[in-house]
Write an enzyme that holds these catalytic residues in place. Structure first.
Site, PDB file in Angstrom:
ATOM      1  N   ARG A   1      12.782  88.260  19.538  1.00 37.27           N
ATOM      2  CA  ARG A   1      12.897  89.576  19.183  1.00 37.27           C
ATOM      3  C   ARG A   1      11.947  90.472  19.950  1.00 37.27           C
ATOM      4  O   ARG A   1      10.873  90.030  20.183  1.00 37.27           O
ATOM      5  CB  ARG A   1      12.314  89.649  17.596  1.00 37.27           C
ATOM      6  CG  ARG A   1      13.122  89.551  16.551  1.00 37.27           C
ATOM      7  CD  ARG A   1      12.484  89.825  15.299  1.00 37.27           C
ATOM      8  NE  ARG A   1      11.247  89.728  14.830  1.00 37.27           N
ATOM      9  CZ  ARG A   1      10.776  90.092  13.859  1.00 37.27           C
ATOM     10  NH1 ARG A   1      11.216  90.585  12.817  1.00 37.27           N
ATOM     11  NH2 ARG A   1       9.593  90.006  13.662  1.00 37.27           N
TER      12      ARG A   1
ATOM     13  N   THR B   1      10.942  96.867  19.956  1.00 34.89           N
ATOM     14  CA  THR B   1      12.103  97.430  19.260  1.00 34.89           C
ATOM     15  C   THR B   1      12.552  96.837  18.228  1.00 34.89           C
ATOM     16  O   THR B   1      13.301  97.020  17.446  1.00 34.89           O
ATOM     17  CB  THR B   1      13.280  97.428  20.165  1.00 34.89           C
ATOM     18  OG1 THR B   1      13.796  96.028  20.754  1.00 34.89           O
ATOM     19  CG2 THR B   1      13.026  98.331  21.560  1.00 34.89           C
TER      20      THR B   1
ATOM     21  N   ASP C   1       4.482  83.396  11.882  1.00 36.64           N
ATOM     22  CA  ASP C   1       5.509  83.212  12.951  1.00 36.64           C
ATOM     23  C   ASP C   1       6.130  81.598  13.070  1.00 36.64           C
ATOM     24  O   ASP C   1       5.233  80.958  13.575  1.00 36.64           O
ATOM     25  CB  ASP C   1       4.761  83.892  14.456  1.00 36.64           C
ATOM     26  CG  ASP C   1       5.878  83.896  15.374  1.00 36.64           C
ATOM     27  OD1 ASP C   1       5.933  84.977  16.212  1.00 36.64           O
ATOM     28  OD2 ASP C   1       6.436  82.798  15.770  1.00 36.64           O
TER      29      ASP C   1
ATOM     30  N   ASP D   1       5.662  80.004  16.647  1.00 38.15           N
ATOM     31  CA  ASP D   1       4.153  79.742  17.134  1.00 38.15           C
ATOM     32  C   ASP D   1       3.799  78.609  16.362  1.00 38.15           C
ATOM     33  O   ASP D   1       3.088  77.626  16.676  1.00 38.15           O
ATOM     34  CB  ASP D   1       3.427  81.012  16.800  1.00 38.15           C
ATOM     35  CG  ASP D   1       3.678  82.018  17.970  1.00 38.15           C
ATOM     36  OD1 ASP D   1       4.275  81.692  19.091  1.00 38.15           O
ATOM     37  OD2 ASP D   1       3.347  83.224  17.685  1.00 38.15           O
TER      38      ASP D   1
HETATM   39  C1  PRP Z   1      11.918  84.514  14.582  1.00 31.64           C
HETATM   40  C2  PRP Z   1      12.829  83.650  14.031  1.00 31.64           C
HETATM   41  C3  PRP Z   1      14.182  84.229  14.178  1.00 31.64           C
HETATM   42  C4  PRP Z   1      13.732  85.588  14.011  1.00 31.64           C
HETATM   43  C5  PRP Z   1      13.924  86.520  12.764  1.00 31.64           C
HETATM   44  O1  PRP Z   1      12.299  84.108  15.991  1.00 31.64           O
HETATM   45  O2  PRP Z   1      12.871  82.376  14.298  1.00 31.64           O
HETATM   46  O3  PRP Z   1      15.194  83.888  14.888  1.00 31.64           O
HETATM   47  O4  PRP Z   1      12.358  85.767  14.329  1.00 31.64           O
HETATM   48  O5  PRP Z   1      13.798  87.858  12.823  1.00 31.64           O
HETATM   49  P1  PRP Z   1      14.924  89.123  12.720  1.00 31.64           P
HETATM   50  O6  PRP Z   1      15.791  88.491  11.439  1.00 31.64           O
HETATM   51  O7  PRP Z   1      14.164  90.019  12.460  1.00 31.64           O
HETATM   52  O8  PRP Z   1      15.834  88.874  13.954  1.00 31.64           O
HETATM   53  P2  PRP Z   1      11.378  84.936  17.192  1.00 31.64           P
HETATM   54  O9  PRP Z   1      12.060  86.204  17.578  1.00 31.64           O
HETATM   55  O10 PRP Z   1       9.837  85.168  16.861  1.00 31.64           O
HETATM   56  O11 PRP Z   1      11.480  83.878  18.443  1.00 31.64           O
HETATM   57  P3  PRP Z   1      11.016  82.368  18.741  1.00 31.64           P
HETATM   58  O12 PRP Z   1      11.876  81.542  17.651  1.00 31.64           O
HETATM   59  O13 PRP Z   1      11.443  82.197  20.306  1.00 31.64           O
HETATM   60  O14 PRP Z   1       9.546  82.500  18.349  1.00 31.64           O
HETATM   61  N1  URA Z   2       9.904  85.666  12.575  1.00 32.38           N
HETATM   62  C1  URA Z   2       9.192  84.971  11.809  1.00 32.38           C
HETATM   63  O1  URA Z   2       8.783  83.744  12.710  1.00 32.38           O
HETATM   64  N2  URA Z   2       8.383  85.205  10.975  1.00 32.38           N
HETATM   65  C2  URA Z   2       8.792  86.383  10.218  1.00 32.38           C
HETATM   66  O2  URA Z   2       8.231  86.472   9.279  1.00 32.38           O
HETATM   67  C3  URA Z   2       9.500  87.190  10.766  1.00 32.38           C
HETATM   68  C4  URA Z   2      10.368  86.790  11.832  1.00 32.38           C
END
Ligand code: PRP
Ligand code: URA
Length: 209
Positions: free
Chosen positions: A104, A108, A200, A203
């Protein structure tokens, strides 16, 4: 309109509480996500078709059931979806695994694609997309779109925690995709994190920040 299954099995709910706990470190977090994923895989595969067979027990030959051989694919959304793969493969060892890399954009909040690698016969498989979090729904909708662009027709979406906003977004864009979730939380906060959520997911799984 797609269906939403909230899987309230006591083992899932107990482990989810431990996963939410901010004092749970990465090692235990990873183990718990794997365990819950295995339990979710059990529930998600409830509708797999069976066919009749015969088996010879030490006592006699008898009629019995085996899976009817539907081809399955598991598709984690990177990164955090990786934490759920082993739990699913434990129960579905013959499934193929595709990967969709999305993050994400912090400004944005739109999903940005950086990697897509899927089984070549994705159009013939029942696909189970896995990602711990369904927040705005942007990542889920993009991943579902990639699969549909390649001809996929049978898609389920599985997550640990969703919020009403994310569920509504997926149902609007993809009314044919059922959603399987361990908990539907209250809402999104101003940074599009799920409240109360687990923070997160990527993380916490990988110890980054
Ligand atoms: C997190 C999670 C989803 C997304 C959900 O990933 O694992 O993929 O956010 O959010 P959304 O429904 O608003 O799209 P992130 O973008 O943090 O990436 P990562 O898994 O690489 O940390
Ligand atoms: N992605 C995450 O990892 N946690 C949240 O709460 C939302 C998006």
């Amino acid at each position: 309109m797609s269906k939403v299954f909230e899987m309230d099995h006591p083992l899932i709910q107990h482990k989810l509480t431990l996963i939410r706990d901010k004092n749970t470190g990465s090692k235990e977090f990873r183990e718990l996500v794997k365990e819950v994923s295995m339990l979710l895989a059990y529930e998600v595969t409830r509708d797999l078709p069976l066919e009749d067979t015969e088996v010879e027990t030490p006592i006699q030959v008898t009629k019995s059931k085996v899976l009817a051989g539907r081809k399955l694919g598991i598709v984690p959304i990177l990164r955090a979806g990786l934490g759920m793969v082993d739990g699913f493969l434990n129960l579905l060892p013959a499934a193929k695994v595709g990967h969709v890399g999305l993050y994400r954009d912090p400004e944005t909040l739109e999903p940005v694609e950086y990697y897509v690698k899927l089984p070549s016969d994705v159009n013939e498989r029942e696909l189970i997309i896995i990602d711990p979090m369904l927040a705005t729904g942007g990542s889920a909708n993009a991943a579902i779109g990639f699969l549909k662009d390649r001809g996929a027709e049978m898609i389920k979406f599985v997550c640990l925690i969703a919020c009403p906003e994310g569920i509504a977004a997926v149902q609007k864009a993809h009314p044919d995709v059922d959603i399987y979730v361990a908990s539907i939380d209250e809402k999104l906060n101003d940074h599009a994190y799920i409240v109360p959520g687990l923070g997160d997911a990527g993380d916490r799984l990988f110890g980054t920040k």
